[in-house]
Scaffold this motif. Structure first.
Motif, PDB file in Angstrom:
ATOM      1  N   LEU A 151      -1.020  -5.424  -6.859  1.00  0.00           N
ATOM      2  CA  LEU A 151       0.022  -4.024  -7.456  1.00  0.00           C
ATOM      3  C   LEU A 151      -1.006  -3.802  -8.565  1.00  0.00           C
ATOM      4  O   LEU A 151       0.255  -2.772  -9.201  1.00  0.00           O
ATOM      5  CB  LEU A 151       1.196  -5.704  -7.392  1.00  0.00           C
ATOM      6  N   LYS A 152      -0.992  -4.453  -9.283  1.00  0.00           N
ATOM      7  CA  LYS A 152      -1.681  -4.466 -10.995  1.00  0.00           C
ATOM      8  C   LYS A 152      -2.956  -2.951 -10.533  1.00  0.00           C
ATOM      9  O   LYS A 152      -2.583  -1.993 -11.340  1.00  0.00           O
ATOM     10  CB  LYS A 152      -2.587  -5.612 -11.576  1.00  0.00           C
ATOM     11  N   LYS A 153      -2.865  -3.254  -9.512  1.00  0.00           N
ATOM     12  CA  LYS A 153      -4.693  -2.367  -9.202  1.00  0.00           C
ATOM     13  C   LYS A 153      -3.485  -0.893  -8.846  1.00  0.00           C
ATOM     14  O   LYS A 153      -3.560   0.405  -9.232  1.00  0.00           O
ATOM     15  CB  LYS A 153      -5.082  -2.759  -8.293  1.00  0.00           C
ATOM     16  N   LEU A 154      -2.664  -1.480  -7.914  1.00  0.00           N
ATOM     17  CA  LEU A 154      -2.202   0.108  -7.817  1.00  0.00           C
ATOM     18  C   LEU A 154      -1.258   0.858  -9.063  1.00  0.00           C
ATOM     19  O   LEU A 154      -1.286   1.587  -9.161  1.00  0.00           O
ATOM     20  CB  LEU A 154      -0.360   0.096  -6.442  1.00  0.00           C
ATOM     21  N   ALA A 155      -0.733   0.094  -9.962  1.00  0.00           N
ATOM     22  CA  ALA A 155       0.315   0.421 -11.046  1.00  0.00           C
ATOM     23  C   ALA A 155      -0.661   0.833 -12.233  1.00  0.00           C
ATOM     24  O   ALA A 155      -0.439   2.245 -12.272  1.00  0.00           O
ATOM     25  CB  ALA A 155       0.794  -0.352 -11.518  1.00  0.00           C
ATOM     26  N   MET A 156      -2.212   0.845 -11.977  1.00  0.00           N
ATOM     27  CA  MET A 156      -3.137   1.626 -12.772  1.00  0.00           C
ATOM     28  C   MET A 156      -3.249   2.906 -11.914  1.00  0.00           C
ATOM     29  O   MET A 156      -3.991   4.234 -13.172  1.00  0.00           O
ATOM     30  CB  MET A 156      -3.736   0.608 -12.911  1.00  0.00           C
ATOM     31  N   HIS A 157      -3.092   2.569 -11.314  1.00  0.00           N
ATOM     32  CA  HIS A 157      -3.933   4.124 -10.435  1.00  0.00           C
ATOM     33  C   HIS A 157      -2.424   4.794 -10.216  1.00  0.00           C
ATOM     34  O   HIS A 157      -2.360   6.913 -11.084  1.00  0.00           O
ATOM     35  CB  HIS A 157      -4.575   3.882  -8.385  1.00  0.00           C
ATOM     36  N   LEU A 158      -1.165   5.007 -10.354  1.00  0.00           N
ATOM     37  CA  LEU A 158      -0.715   5.783 -10.433  1.00  0.00           C
ATOM     38  C   LEU A 158      -0.234   6.212 -11.951  1.00  0.00           C
ATOM     39  O   LEU A 158       0.246   7.112 -12.054  1.00  0.00           O
ATOM     40  CB  LEU A 158       0.878   4.896  -9.467  1.00  0.00           C
ATOM     41  N   ASN A 159      -0.402   5.165 -12.296  1.00  0.00           N
ATOM     42  CA  ASN A 159      -0.528   5.753 -14.171  1.00  0.00           C
ATOM     43  C   ASN A 159      -0.870   6.568 -14.254  1.00  0.00           C
ATOM     44  O   ASN A 159      -0.947   7.378 -15.043  1.00  0.00           O
ATOM     45  CB  ASN A 159      -0.190   4.138 -14.899  1.00  0.00           C
ATOM     46  N   ALA A 160      -1.994   6.452 -14.159  1.00  0.00           N
ATOM     47  CA  ALA A 160      -3.283   7.661 -14.064  1.00  0.00           C
ATOM     48  C   ALA A 160      -2.916   8.742 -13.576  1.00  0.00           C
ATOM     49  O   ALA A 160      -3.939  10.019 -13.934  1.00  0.00           O
ATOM     50  CB  ALA A 160      -5.145   6.800 -13.629  1.00  0.00           C
ATOM     51  N   GLN A 161      -2.094   8.846 -12.491  1.00  0.00           N
ATOM     52  CA  GLN A 161      -1.630  10.671 -11.831  1.00  0.00           C
ATOM     53  C   GLN A 161      -0.525  10.666 -12.415  1.00  0.00           C
ATOM     54  O   GLN A 161       0.254  11.258 -11.344  1.00  0.00           O
ATOM     55  CB  GLN A 161      -2.276  10.273 -10.774  1.00  0.00           C
ATOM     56  N   ARG A 162       0.356  10.291 -13.287  1.00  0.00           N
ATOM     57  CA  ARG A 162       2.036   9.997 -13.167  1.00  0.00           C
ATOM     58  C   ARG A 162       2.146  11.746 -13.991  1.00  0.00           C
ATOM     59  O   ARG A 162       3.032  12.098 -13.543  1.00  0.00           O
ATOM     60  CB  ARG A 162       2.397   8.966 -14.091  1.00  0.00           C
ATOM     61  N   GLU A 163       1.144  12.607 -14.833  1.00  0.00           N
ATOM     62  CA  GLU A 163       1.535  13.771 -14.257  1.00  0.00           C
ATOM     63  C   GLU A 163       2.051  14.684 -13.434  1.00  0.00           C
ATOM     64  O   GLU A 163       2.214  15.083 -13.800  1.00  0.00           O
ATOM     65  CB  GLU A 163       0.528  14.924 -15.641  1.00  0.00           C
ATOM     66  N   GLU A 164       1.192  14.373 -12.940  1.00  0.00           N
ATOM     67  CA  GLU A 164       1.009  14.894 -11.086  1.00  0.00           C
ATOM     68  C   GLU A 164       2.183  14.968 -10.828  1.00  0.00           C
ATOM     69  O   GLU A 164       3.180  15.686 -10.180  1.00  0.00           O
ATOM     70  CB  GLU A 164       0.237  14.279 -10.062  1.00  0.00           C
TER      71      GLU A 164
END
Length: 690
Positions: free
Chosen positions: A77-90
């Motif tokens: 879940l932490k890995k997923l959160a970091m991935h989405l966090n990096a792409q939230r502008e999109e």
């Protein structure tokens, strides 16, 4: 479809590990940009095999998730959160098409990512690094201790079907996905059609991250009316949406009599109560106005937690309307969220706009009066910066209604799911409580007061009608997360009209996706099943001092038993003098003898604990890095001068940390006297190298 643009005719589904779209020529529901009316995509599930999706979750999803412990899932879940966090502008760019401003999108997208981070953290701090969760204390079922019982949680063996509302296409998915995934249960996500394309964009990012095991997440974009037909007692349905749809689902045979678990979060006529002390000029009045305007305008009022009924002292109705209207004039710039300076966007669709207008007309016909705002099509800021009407956009001004009759049925039964709030006068605190309760069950209420007596009277009156109550005053107004912001740490849900369900609430939500089972057996059997040593189970005293063993060698049940140490009066007196703990039971023989609990002067409990540590600690450097606390301490038998004590220390629970070179070990510590009577019991917590 990519994360930033829709380049296909249909919003795709993700089932059985692959993206799926209906074939050419299929009929579908049109999805349009909320601000411009531009056709974005079509939605259809014509030809989708939902039964196969359920089976894939039960077989592949269950199998893959079952390979991991709570801690390992938490790290995913932490890995997923970091991935989405990096792409939230999109995701912001896609979300803007729903009429959401950047602030609205932050609540949805960053809020959802925050839920992932919260459950990743809580999973590692509050759950064992295993797949079984023990619930509560052990029950002794035999006098000799050979037969025990306790409760455990294990994951349900089916699938979690998550049916979400249109207003939070990202948060709505992630706040259900996180606890289900942590529990080890695969999810099938069914978003609402008007904004499901945002959910699909987020799911594409999740799939591309590679953070989740196969089968743990599937997406159905479009109607799935036959989905409940394929569920049974192994499965769970978590629904967010209208009360009418929830009731239809509850009546489905698979849910009503087939044993499918069901939880719902639905309509809610939430109230905000202004205390009698919160008059104009007080910080509480200002906080109330700020909260009311925020809840009317964020997401264009399309939140299940929005304030629908502003309950205020009757002689302050005009003051509240005037102050709220002034703040609305100052703060609200209505228009396309892609235009600079816009602070409030459109409703999600023209259909949604029509529904809100119809509800307002119904309330006006029932006696409401329009105190501020208009039902006419407003002038708005367009994406290019120009100003004018938007015939195809779903724009609506914020509306404030007043009610001459505070008991009008429509006030307490009709919800306009948009930027609409009613300002209602009450006579006294008891009347405010009564009016709040007339909502028939709500998700949240806010109370603005600095008077503890008022707060206490309101809380005891309304708590049974609400899932959450926020108290705002001068001390927390700036730090509060706000009326309409559920947090993953606390329960989100409410009784009655609000759905009578429960989501979030920290680890409570994880348990919703697990089965609690009473397990009975011998101490050795329960130790084997749970991985936690139980009193009466075998110990190993002949395998060397357990403090010399790293986690790779230490086993549950490894133990050490010390020699006896005699307690003298001089020891007790010295401890009293050096610590300053001169309580009479340790210093005055005559007074101590009168106390019914003591035979005379007795040793300090903390002296015995200190000696206990001295009896079991191995002094040379070794794998044990630190002692970080005690739990469950109880003093049972007093120790007088002349008595002796010994300690028996047993490795009770071993919790390796996935990302560190050490883990946590809980040791069962028992102090006994020379007659083998229990003196004290407690758990010693240590950090031990792997």
């Amino acid at each position: 479809m990519t994360a930033t643009a829709l380049d296909v005719d249909y919003v795709p589904s993700y089932v059985r590990g692959a993206w799926w779209s209906p074939g050419a020529g299929r009929q579908g529901t049109e999805v349009r940009d909320a601000s411009t009316g531009e056709l974005l995509a079509r939605v259809s599930t014509d030809g989708l095999d939902t039964a196969a999706a359920v089976e894939y979750a039960r077989v592949t999803g269950q199998s893959e998730l079952g390979k991991y412990t709570f801690h390992q899932r938490a790290l995913m879940l932490k890995k997923l959160a970091m991935h989405l966090n990096a792409q939230r502008e999109e995701l912001y760019a896609v979300s803007a098409r729903t009429g959401a401003t950047r602030g609205d999108s932050l609540v949805d997208i960053d809020g959802g990512i925050g839920v992932l981070f919260a459950y990743a953290s809580k999973g590692r701090r509050e759950l064992p690094n295993s797949t079984v969760l023990v619930d509560g204390a052990v029950e002794q079922l035999a006098k000799d201790g050979s037969f025990l019982g306790e409760h455990i949680y294990t994951r349900i063996p089916g699938v979690a079907v998550q049916i979400n509302a249109f207003n939070f296409p990202v948060w709505g998915m992630l706040e259900k996905l996180a606890p289900a995934f942590l529990a080890g249960v695969p999810s099938i996500v069914k978003p609402a059609t008007p904004t499901g394309y945002v959910t699909a964009a987020a799911v594409r990012m999740i799939v591309e991250s590679g953070a989740l095991p196969s089968g743990s997440l599937q997406l159905i974009s479009g109607p799935a009316r036959d989905l409940p037909d394929h569920l049974d007692y192994r499965d769970l349905v978590a629904f967010t949406g209208s009360a009418s749809t929830a009731e239809k689902l509850r009546a489905h045979p698979r849910i009503a009599v087939g044993g499918v678990r069901f939880t719902a979060e639905t309509d809610s006529l939430n109230a905000a109560i202004l205390g009698p002390d919160a008059v104009p000029g007080t910080p509480e009045f200002d906080a109330y106005i700020k909260s009311l305007v925020t809840e009317v305008t964020v997401k264009a009022g399309q939140k299940c937690t929005s304030i629908r009924r502003a309950l205020v002292p009757r002689d302050l109705v005009d003051d509240v309307v005037s102050a709220a209207a002034a703040r609305l004039r100052q703060r609200v710039v209505l228009g396309d969220p892609r235009a600079a300076d816009v602070t409030m966007g459109a409703l999600a669709s023209r259909e949604q706009l029509d529904g809100v207008r119809e509800s307002v007309q119904q309330m006006l016909a029932a006696g409401a009066e329009l105190a501020w705002g208009s039902l006419e099509a407003p002038d708005v800021v367009r994406a290019d910066g120009s100003t004018g009407t938007s015939p195809d956009g779903a724009f609506m001004e914020p509306l404030l209604l007043t009610w001459p009759d505070s008991d009008a049925d429509a006030l307490h039964s009709v919800e306009a799911f948009g930027p609409v709030a009613s300002v209602v006068g009450y006579t006294d605190v008891a009347d405010a409580v009564r009016l709040a309760a007339r909502g028939g069950g709500s998700l949240v209420a806010t109370v603005c007061t600095n008077d503890p007596d008022t707060a206490r009277e309101i809380l005891t009156g309304i708590a049974g009608h609400h899932g959450r109550v926020l108290f705002l005053n001068r001390e927390d107004a700036r730090s509060s997360t706000g009326h309409g912001s559920p947090v993953p740490h606390l329960v989100h849900g409410g009784p009655g009209r609000a759905g009578d369900g429960e989501e979030l609430g920290g680890i409570r939500a994880v348990r919703h996706y697990m089965q609690r089972t009473a397990v009975q057996g011998s101490p050795n059997m329960l130790t084997s099943l749970t991985g936690i040593w139980h009193a009466g189970a075998d110990r190993r005293f002949d395998a060397g001092h357990p403090f010399r063993k790293p986690l790779s060698e230490l086993r549950v049940g490894d133990a050490v038993r010390s020699d006896l140490r005699k307690v003298t009066l001089e020891d007790i007196s010295a401890f009293a003098e050096t610590t300053g703990d001169t309580f009479y039971a340790h210093t005055d023989q005559e007074a101590a003898a009168v106390n019914p609990f003591f035979p005379g002067i007795v040793a300090h409990g903390y002296l015995l604990l200190s000696w206990g540590a001295g009896l079991f600690v191995d002094p040379a450097p070794g794998p044990v890095l630190a002692n970080y606390g005690l739990e469950n301490l109880r003093f049972l038998t007093p120790v007088a001068a002349g008595d002796s004590i010994r300690v028996t220390l047993t490795a009770k629970k071993i919790t390796p940390r996935e990302t560190e070179n050490y883990g946590e070990v809980a040791w069962d510590a028992v102090l006994t006297n020379q007659d083998d009577e229990l003196v004290a019991t407690y758990d010693v917590l240590t950090l031990v190298e792997k």
